[in-house]
Design an enzyme around this catalytic site. Structure first.
Site, PDB file in Angstrom:
ATOM      1  N   SER A   1      15.550 -75.587 -40.647  1.00 47.05           N
ATOM      2  CA  SER A   1      14.677 -75.619 -41.830  1.00 47.05           C
ATOM      3  C   SER A   1      15.204 -76.694 -42.774  1.00 47.05           C
ATOM      4  O   SER A   1      16.376 -77.086 -42.677  1.00 47.05           O
ATOM      5  CB  SER A   1      14.747 -74.253 -42.522  1.00 47.05           C
ATOM      6  OG  SER A   1      14.181 -74.296 -43.808  1.00 47.05           O
TER       7      SER A   1
ATOM      8  N   TYR B   1      19.095 -66.711 -45.799  1.00 49.10           N
ATOM      9  CA  TYR B   1      18.317 -67.694 -45.035  1.00 49.10           C
ATOM     10  C   TYR B   1      19.013 -69.058 -45.048  1.00 49.10           C
ATOM     11  O   TYR B   1      19.158 -69.705 -43.994  1.00 49.10           O
ATOM     12  CB  TYR B   1      16.916 -67.797 -45.661  1.00 49.10           C
ATOM     13  CG  TYR B   1      15.908 -68.592 -44.871  1.00 49.10           C
ATOM     14  CD1 TYR B   1      15.140 -67.988 -43.878  1.00 49.10           C
ATOM     15  CD2 TYR B   1      15.699 -69.948 -45.119  1.00 49.10           C
ATOM     16  CE1 TYR B   1      14.190 -68.706 -43.164  1.00 49.10           C
ATOM     17  CE2 TYR B   1      14.761 -70.676 -44.410  1.00 49.10           C
ATOM     18  CZ  TYR B   1      14.012 -70.053 -43.434  1.00 49.10           C
ATOM     19  OH  TYR B   1      13.075 -70.770 -42.723  1.00 49.10           O
TER      20      TYR B   1
HETATM   21  P1  NAD Z   1       6.250 -66.295 -38.397  1.00 45.20           P
HETATM   22  O1  NAD Z   1       6.540 -65.087 -39.235  1.00 45.20           O
HETATM   23  O2  NAD Z   1       4.858 -66.802 -38.285  1.00 45.20           O
HETATM   24  O3  NAD Z   1       6.795 -66.072 -36.913  1.00 45.20           O
HETATM   25  C1  NAD Z   1       8.012 -65.467 -36.651  1.00 45.20           C
HETATM   26  C2  NAD Z   1       8.062 -65.065 -35.204  1.00 45.20           C
HETATM   27  O4  NAD Z   1       9.318 -64.438 -34.958  1.00 45.20           O
HETATM   28  C3  NAD Z   1       6.988 -64.055 -34.806  1.00 45.20           C
HETATM   29  O5  NAD Z   1       6.561 -64.320 -33.483  1.00 45.20           O
HETATM   30  C4  NAD Z   1       7.737 -62.726 -34.875  1.00 45.20           C
HETATM   31  O6  NAD Z   1       7.168 -61.716 -34.044  1.00 45.20           O
HETATM   32  C5  NAD Z   1       9.085 -63.163 -34.369  1.00 45.20           C
HETATM   33  N1  NAD Z   1      10.166 -62.270 -34.730  1.00 45.20           N
HETATM   34  C6  NAD Z   1      10.521 -61.797 -35.957  1.00 45.20           C
HETATM   35  N2  NAD Z   1      11.555 -60.955 -35.847  1.00 45.20           N
HETATM   36  C7  NAD Z   1      11.883 -60.908 -34.521  1.00 45.20           C
HETATM   37  C8  NAD Z   1      12.864 -60.200 -33.773  1.00 45.20           C
HETATM   38  N3  NAD Z   1      13.734 -59.361 -34.345  1.00 45.20           N
HETATM   39  N4  NAD Z   1      12.888 -60.384 -32.434  1.00 45.20           N
HETATM   40  C9  NAD Z   1      12.001 -61.204 -31.813  1.00 45.20           C
HETATM   41  N5  NAD Z   1      11.046 -61.889 -32.481  1.00 45.20           N
HETATM   42  C10 NAD Z   1      11.002 -61.733 -33.817  1.00 45.20           C
HETATM   43  O7  NAD Z   1       7.232 -67.412 -38.967  1.00 45.20           O
HETATM   44  P2  NAD Z   1       7.238 -69.016 -38.851  1.00 45.20           P
HETATM   45  O8  NAD Z   1       6.983 -69.539 -40.205  1.00 45.20           O
HETATM   46  O9  NAD Z   1       6.436 -69.484 -37.709  1.00 45.20           O
HETATM   47  O10 NAD Z   1       8.781 -69.245 -38.567  1.00 45.20           O
HETATM   48  C11 NAD Z   1       9.301 -69.637 -37.318  1.00 45.20           C
HETATM   49  C12 NAD Z   1      10.641 -70.298 -37.540  1.00 45.20           C
HETATM   50  O11 NAD Z   1      10.453 -71.479 -38.327  1.00 45.20           O
HETATM   51  C13 NAD Z   1      11.653 -69.435 -38.301  1.00 45.20           C
HETATM   52  O12 NAD Z   1      12.926 -69.621 -37.756  1.00 45.20           O
HETATM   53  C14 NAD Z   1      11.577 -69.991 -39.701  1.00 45.20           C
HETATM   54  O13 NAD Z   1      12.759 -69.775 -40.406  1.00 45.20           O
HETATM   55  C15 NAD Z   1      11.349 -71.458 -39.404  1.00 45.20           C
HETATM   56  N6  NAD Z   1      10.787 -72.205 -40.531  1.00 45.20           N
HETATM   57  C16 NAD Z   1       9.573 -71.891 -41.044  1.00 45.20           C
HETATM   58  C17 NAD Z   1       9.093 -72.644 -42.106  1.00 45.20           C
HETATM   59  C18 NAD Z   1       7.756 -72.379 -42.719  1.00 45.20           C
HETATM   60  O14 NAD Z   1       7.443 -73.003 -43.746  1.00 45.20           O
HETATM   61  N7  NAD Z   1       6.922 -71.536 -42.141  1.00 45.20           N
HETATM   62  C19 NAD Z   1       9.844 -73.689 -42.635  1.00 45.20           C
HETATM   63  C20 NAD Z   1      11.080 -73.966 -42.080  1.00 45.20           C
HETATM   64  C21 NAD Z   1      11.551 -73.219 -41.023  1.00 45.20           C
END
Ligand code: NAD
Length: 260
Positions: free
Chosen positions: A142, A155
């Site tokens: 991130s 985080y």
């Molecule tokens: P999201 O909530 O849409 O998806 C998260 C996914 O992780 C889902 O499929 C959920 O079922 C799964 N998950 C959650 N807990 C779990 C567990 N205990 N075991 C197995 N699966 C689990 O989130 P996102 O925004 O797509 O985030 C995905 C990644 O990207 C994360 O690591 C997040 O930190 C990172 N990220 C997101 C953003 C953003 O702006 N959305 C920015 C930077 C980094």
């Protein structure tokens, strides 16, 4: 490009992980989805992946807080597909609170899912990659792996840790056909961020559209969200021969967030 190769993408039933899974499938990879969700919806996702890849797809219910589940995820994917050539560590959660009010169980959960799960999956998948002489490990970190924001102690600590883990694995595999890199997205409009937009709108009594604009204005100079498709495109690039010598890098996809 990835015909005959197999990928595991953790946390891929939604958001960025699903975007990456679809991008890898579009290159012909067999894909093991992972994450929570409705069984019927997941079956639909698998069908969609198989249609675009012409290869197998499946879903594994491993809980990323459980090391044993993670070992099983890799072992079961190797059994189902014959190999795990691409490992994308993407599962992640967020919790927002000042450090002195941060619930310890939330700290433990964020560290387990956003950092430790990658250690466990890499430990399990790397021997097979080394044996076959090719592998791609992509860790979804991130902007918060590079800089901090208030109220996100767990985080930010986990994502900085993941960037560090990425560098160590890259060094240990530097003389092999396995590479390890991180992608560092800024704001991407997914369920994880929608929760923060909803909270912001409630706190400031503003519309969701105004809350979105405020969120972007605070951090992301482009004033636009990055998309799961764009993050998927970077993951595909990291799997390409052009990326053979990209090792231990953190690739920002953040609309200028960390350029400031
Ligand atoms: P999201 O909530 O849409 O998806 C998260 C996914 O992780 C889902 O499929 C959920 O079922 C799964 N998950 C959650 N807990 C779990 C567990 N205990 N075991 C197995 N699966 C689990 O989130 P996102 O925004 O797509 O985030 C995905 C990644 O990207 C994360 O690591 C997040 O930190 C990172 N990220 C997101 C953003 C953003 O702006 N959305 C920015 C930077 C980094």
């Amino acid at each position: 490009m990835l015909k005959g190769k197999a990928a595991v993408v953790t946390g891929s039933t939604s958001g960025i992980g699903l975007g990456i899974a679809r991008a890898l499938a579009a290159q012909g990879a067999a894909v093991m989805l992972n994450g929570f969700g409705d069984a019927k919806e997941i079956a639909g996702l698998i069908e969609g992946l198989e249609r675009v890849s012409g290869a197998k797809a499946a879903h594994h219910p491993a809980d990323m807080t459980k090391p044993h589940d993670i070992e099983r995820l890799i072992a079961d994917a190797e059994k189902a597909f014959g190999s795990v050539d691409v490992l994308v560590n993407n599962a992640g959660i967020q919790h927002v609170a000042p450090v002195d009010e941060f619930p310890p169980e939330k700290w433990d959960a964020v560290l387990a899912i956003n950092l430790s799960s990658s250690f466990h999956s890499i430990r399990a998948a790397l021997p097979g990659m080394k044996k076959r002489g090719w592998g791609r490990i992509v860790n979804v970190a991130s902007a918060h792996g590079l800089v901090a924001s208030a109220q996100k102690a767990a985080y930010v600590a986990a994502k900085h840790g993941l960037v560090g883990l990425t560098k160590v694995v890259a060094l240990e595999t530097a003389a092999t056909g396995v590479t390890c890199n991180a992608i560092c997205p800024g704001w991407v409009l997914t369920p994880l961020v929608q929760k923060q937009i909803d909270a912001l709108a409630a706190r400031h009594r503003m519309t969701l559209e105004d809350a979105k604009a405020k969120l972007l204005a605070e951090k992301q100079p482009s004033l636009e969200f990055a998309t799961p498709e764009q993050i998927g495109g970077i993951a595909v690039f990291l799997c390409s021969p052009g990326a053979d010598q990209i090792r231990g890098a953190s690739i920002s996809v953040d609309g200028g967030w960390t350029a400031q």
